[in-house]
Design a protein around this motif. Structure first.
Motif, PDB file in Angstrom:
ATOM      1  N   GLY A 136       0.878  -1.380   0.020  1.00  0.00           N
ATOM      2  CA  GLY A 136      -0.071  -0.091   0.000  1.00  0.00           C
ATOM      3  C   GLY A 136       0.957   1.300  -0.073  1.00  0.00           C
ATOM      4  N   GLY A 137       0.487   2.356  -0.882  1.00  0.00           N
ATOM      5  CA  GLY A 137       1.365   3.481  -1.153  1.00  0.00           C
ATOM      6  C   GLY A 137       2.627   3.211  -1.731  1.00  0.00           C
ATOM      7  N   THR A 138       3.101   2.123  -1.978  1.00  0.00           N
ATOM      8  CA  THR A 138       4.336   1.734  -2.688  1.00  0.00           C
ATOM      9  C   THR A 138       4.149   1.180  -4.184  1.00  0.00           C
ATOM     10  N   GLN A 139       3.918  -0.044  -4.109  1.00  0.00           N
ATOM     11  CA  GLN A 139       3.548  -0.741  -5.324  1.00  0.00           C
ATOM     12  C   GLN A 139       2.186  -0.500  -5.920  1.00  0.00           C
ATOM     13  N   GLN A 140       1.363  -0.441  -5.023  1.00  0.00           N
ATOM     14  CA  GLN A 140      -0.165  -0.230  -5.358  1.00  0.00           C
ATOM     15  C   GLN A 140      -0.538   0.947  -4.589  1.00  0.00           C
ATOM     16  N   SER A 141      -1.484   2.057  -5.185  1.00  0.00           N
ATOM     17  CA  SER A 141      -2.054   2.937  -4.299  1.00  0.00           C
ATOM     18  C   SER A 141      -3.385   2.363  -3.467  1.00  0.00           C
ATOM     19  N   TRP A 142      -3.591   3.154  -2.463  1.00  0.00           N
ATOM     20  CA  TRP A 142      -4.221   2.557  -1.330  1.00  0.00           C
ATOM     21  C   TRP A 142      -5.724   2.167  -1.866  1.00  0.00           C
ATOM     22  N   ASP A 143      -6.059   2.875  -3.143  1.00  0.00           N
ATOM     23  CA  ASP A 143      -7.508   2.559  -3.476  1.00  0.00           C
ATOM     24  C   ASP A 143      -7.353   1.670  -4.604  1.00  0.00           C
ATOM     25  N   SER A 144      -6.385   1.185  -4.901  1.00  0.00           N
ATOM     26  CA  SER A 144      -6.277   0.136  -6.128  1.00  0.00           C
ATOM     27  C   SER A 144      -7.066  -1.306  -5.726  1.00  0.00           C
ATOM     28  N   PRO A 145      -7.286  -1.602  -6.897  1.00  0.00           N
ATOM     29  CA  PRO A 145      -8.229  -2.814  -6.815  1.00  0.00           C
ATOM     30  C   PRO A 145      -7.396  -3.936  -5.989  1.00  0.00           C
ATOM     31  N   VAL A 146      -6.176  -4.197  -6.100  1.00  0.00           N
ATOM     32  CA  VAL A 146      -5.517  -5.167  -5.431  1.00  0.00           C
ATOM     33  C   VAL A 146      -5.356  -5.026  -3.836  1.00  0.00           C
ATOM     34  N   ILE A 147      -5.414  -3.768  -3.476  1.00  0.00           N
ATOM     35  CA  ILE A 147      -5.347  -3.395  -2.022  1.00  0.00           C
ATOM     36  C   ILE A 147      -6.966  -3.567  -1.474  1.00  0.00           C
ATOM     37  N   LEU A 148      -7.706  -3.181  -2.433  1.00  0.00           N
ATOM     38  CA  LEU A 148      -9.207  -3.361  -1.788  1.00  0.00           C
ATOM     39  C   LEU A 148      -9.570  -4.713  -1.626  1.00  0.00           C
ATOM     40  N   VAL A 149      -8.997  -5.735  -2.843  1.00  0.00           N
ATOM     41  CA  VAL A 149      -9.487  -7.069  -2.701  1.00  0.00           C
ATOM     42  C   VAL A 149      -8.616  -7.784  -1.572  1.00  0.00           C
ATOM     43  N   LEU A 150      -7.413  -7.333  -1.252  1.00  0.00           N
ATOM     44  CA  LEU A 150      -6.737  -7.927  -0.188  1.00  0.00           C
ATOM     45  C   LEU A 150      -7.135  -7.603   1.336  1.00  0.00           C
ATOM     46  N   ALA A 151      -7.819  -6.257   1.377  1.00  0.00           N
ATOM     47  CA  ALA A 151      -8.500  -5.920   2.489  1.00  0.00           C
ATOM     48  C   ALA A 151      -9.906  -6.670   2.860  1.00  0.00           C
ATOM     49  N   ALA A 152     -10.631  -6.995   1.653  1.00  0.00           N
ATOM     50  CA  ALA A 152     -11.995  -7.414   1.646  1.00  0.00           C
ATOM     51  C   ALA A 152     -11.581  -8.964   2.158  1.00  0.00           C
TER      52      ALA A 152
END
Length: 659
Positions: free
Chosen positions: A218-234
């Motif tokens: 988060g905040g490095t390779q992927q933005s905090w609102d990117s699909p990858v981060i959102l899927v991981l959070a879910a």
């Protein structure tokens, strides 16, 4: 005969200490090699996973190893854990890229969790209860030794051999330990059935992995609102919900939810998480600061980290002693978190111009703050938890500290990577650089800066300094939160003796174990028996309390013959430290009273002698029971059986022989 037994036990103890040293070293030895590893493989954004993969695998697997050892036998499981650890160590040394190294580190952590969980339990299989405290103390010393020398040894290998020897060094030491364990460790015939919570461990591992990936990317390779981060959070939220459901249904859960209804447990778990977060996160990135910003060698960076380790260990030992004397523990984590916060803020102020002596002083402040917290957590929890939950509560508190370490490394790594990208861009703006210049090479070889114009080199060095020290500015609110949480820790009067005996340096710095409540009590009692004045002088009083006017030597001889039923007189004398002739005055009163009979060269216990020995064992059992203030043996059949077994094993044992 006694000497051969002692030598055999010391071979086993030595092998256990070697394997425990390997697992403990791998928490810290890699830290000084990280800059060199990244310079060879690249992948700065993934640096934290080299440490996190090991910590996470070792933490989650340790309770499972312990229960499997109870169920299927510890010798074979321990051999398997050593084999996994050594095989993974070899693969780590052979890794060709960072992805391979991270995977092999996780496999190594799987074996390391087994080494940690099984070593202490094996002591109970091979050593008499009266002597276990001595060896448990040695194991605590192993953790202390590993904490101090790990960064130094890692630096030596990097400077004089290769970073790969950080892993290869495990092979010869581990093979010696494996050979000794295979040749000398007896198999234990009895087994304890367990319902092993594989589902809970798997779901927890997946949930924690998702959260670590979020904090890393988060905040490095992927933005905090990117699909990858959102899927991981879910996925993390869903897995944590599933974990709670699984744990409520499990017969022996990895982390029982009902413990969180106990305030002291919840506070100590939170403090353990925060302390682990600060400790492991700092250890992972301070060598990078020393090697890159100050240009010291890997070996020298290990030396400069010694003040941090000395602060931690010194305050841990001092805190344990003060708690034993005063019975008060609440003030230590409050003070510790305040000092740790001050240490974080001080470290944020350092840069490339700060003297290394002053850096060492700041390292000591941070270490002292963490040391004030470490020993308190297990003591406080064991003091408030009922007997039924003692084992799992102890392991759970240490579990949270280990999980906190995994998060600390990943979060600090994410902060560093994001800060460095911005600072390097700013530093290089308007600067003329060689076409083939790669800023990432600086991490492995700071001498690369010598090829640059003076102003550009100074700017890049400052960028690294700001990026690393930003970590401590972000960490300060976390330790400050720990300071606030510590005020909620309730001071409860300590049980008379058992609570302060339950904790040692291994509890403060090691991996979670899977000890049962009975095993925790037995560990504490064995430690207390070595230092209990009543136990030392007990043989003088035992005979009188049983209605006899015997000396301590005569009483011990009676109990020893009763243990064996029939024993050679020369063997008895050897175990007592006397010649057969010197032992006659101790044996004659027993013969005169008809408690033993001579059937040369044998001594044989009689019916009245067996009854006398049983009365003496009863006195010793009562002496042990007084240490269990707050836990009623009569209300817990397991405790009753434990006290009877310990008293029977201790009275007349070789280590209490009058010679």
């Amino acid at each position: 005969m006694g000497g051969k037994v002692d030598r055999g036990i010391w071979v086993i103890i030595g092998a256990l200490m070697l394997t425990l040293l390997l697992a403990a070293l791998d928490q810290t030895i890699v830290s000084t090699a990280l800059p060199t590893i990244v310079s060879e493989f690249g992948g700065l954004n993934h640096l934290s996973w080299v440490v996190t993969a090991y910590l996470l695998a070792a933490t989650v697997s340790a309770p499972l190893w312990g229960k499997l050892g109870d169920q299927y036998g510890r010798k074979r499981l321990f051999q398997l854990a050593i084999a996994i650890f050594l095989g993974a160590s070899a693969l780590c040394g052979l890794a060709q890229d960072l992805a391979q190294l991270i995977f092999f580190r996780a496999l190594q952590g799987l074996g390391g969790g087994g080494l940690m969980a099984l070593a202490m339990a094996i002591i109970g299989d091979v050593v008499a209860p009266r002597d276990r405290g001595r060896y448990q103390g040695l194991f605590g010393g192993v953790f202390a030794f590993a904490s101090v020398v790990g960064p130094l040894i890692g630096g030596l290998f990097v400077d004089h051999l290769s970073w790969r020897w950080v892993f290869y060094v495990n092979l010869p030491i581990g093979l010696v330990a494996l050979a000794a364990i295979t040749a000398t460790l007896p198999g234990r015939p009895d087994r304890t059935a367990h319902s092993i919570d594989f589902r809970g461990a798997a779901v927890l591992t997946a949930a924690v992995t998702c959260i670590v990936m979020i904090t890393t990317w988060g905040g490095t390779q992927q933005s905090w609102d990117s699909p990858v981060i959102l899927v991981l959070a879910a996925a993390a939220v869903a897995l944590l919900a599933l974990f709670l459901r699984v744990e409520r249904q499990a017969a022996e859960p990895v982390l029982p939810p009902h413990l969180f209804r106990i305030g002291v447990f919840t506070v100590c778990s939170a403090l353990g998480f925060i302390a682990g977060f600060a400790m492991m996160g700092s250890l992972a990135y301070l060598p990078l600061f020393l090697q890159v910003v100050h240009g010291v060698s890997a070996t020298t960076s290990g030396l400069y980290l010694l003040p941090l380790m000395i602060g931690m260990l010194g305050m841990s030992i001092t805190t344990g002693q003060l708690i034993s004397r005063t019975g008060h523990y609440r003030s230590f984590p409050i003070l510790g978190m305040a000092v740790a916060t001050a240490g974080m803020l001080l470290l944020h102020t350092v840069d490339e111009h700060t003297s290394l002596v002053l850096c060492g002083l700041y390292f000591f402040v941070l270490g002292a703050g963490l040391g004030l917290v470490m020993q308190v957590l297990v003591i406080a929890v064991q003091n408030i938890i009922d007997y039924r939950n003692l084992g799992v509560a102890t392991s759970s508190v240490i579990f949270f500290r280990s999980i906190g370490g995994s998060f600390g490394v990943s979060v600090f790594g994410s902060i560093f990577a994001s800060q460095l990208a911005g600072h390097i861009t700013t530093a290089l703006r308007g600067q003329r650089l060689p076409l083939d210049f790669d800023p990432t090479l600086i991490q492995g070889d700071p001498q690369v800066l010598a090829r640059l114009p003076t102003e550009a080199a100074a700017r890049i060095l400052h960028a690294f300094s700001e990026s690393i020290t930003a970590i401590f500015l972000y960490a300060a609110p976390i330790t400050l939160l720990g300071f606030a949480v510590a005020w909620f820790l309730r001071q409860v009067p300590l049980r008379t003796s058992i609570s302060t005996a339950c904790s040692d340096l291994g509890d403060g710095y090691g991996r979670p174990r899977a000890d049962s409540s009975q095993a925790e009590i037995e560990r504490a009692l064995s430690r207390l028996m070595r230092h209990d004045p009543a136990a030392v002088s007990l043989y003088t009083d035992l005979a009188r309390r049983a209605g006899y006017s015997f000396s301590a030597g005569t009483t011990w001889a009676l109990c020893r013959v009763a243990r064996e039923g029939r024993i050679n007189r020369a063997v008895l004398a050897e175990r007592a430290g006397y010649t057969a002739e010197q032992g006659i005055p101790y044996l004659q009163p027993l013969v005169d009273r008809g408690l033993i009979e001579r059937a040369e060269p044998q001594l044989v216990i009689t019916g009245p002698g067996l009854k006398a020995a049983q009365r003496i064992i009863g006195v010793r059992r009562a002496a042990l029971a007084r240490h269990l203030d707050g836990w009623d043996p009569d209300a817990n059949p397991q405790l009753t059986d434990l006290l009877t077994r310990l008293a029977t094993e201790i009275v007349g044992c070789d280590s209490e022989a009058p010679g």
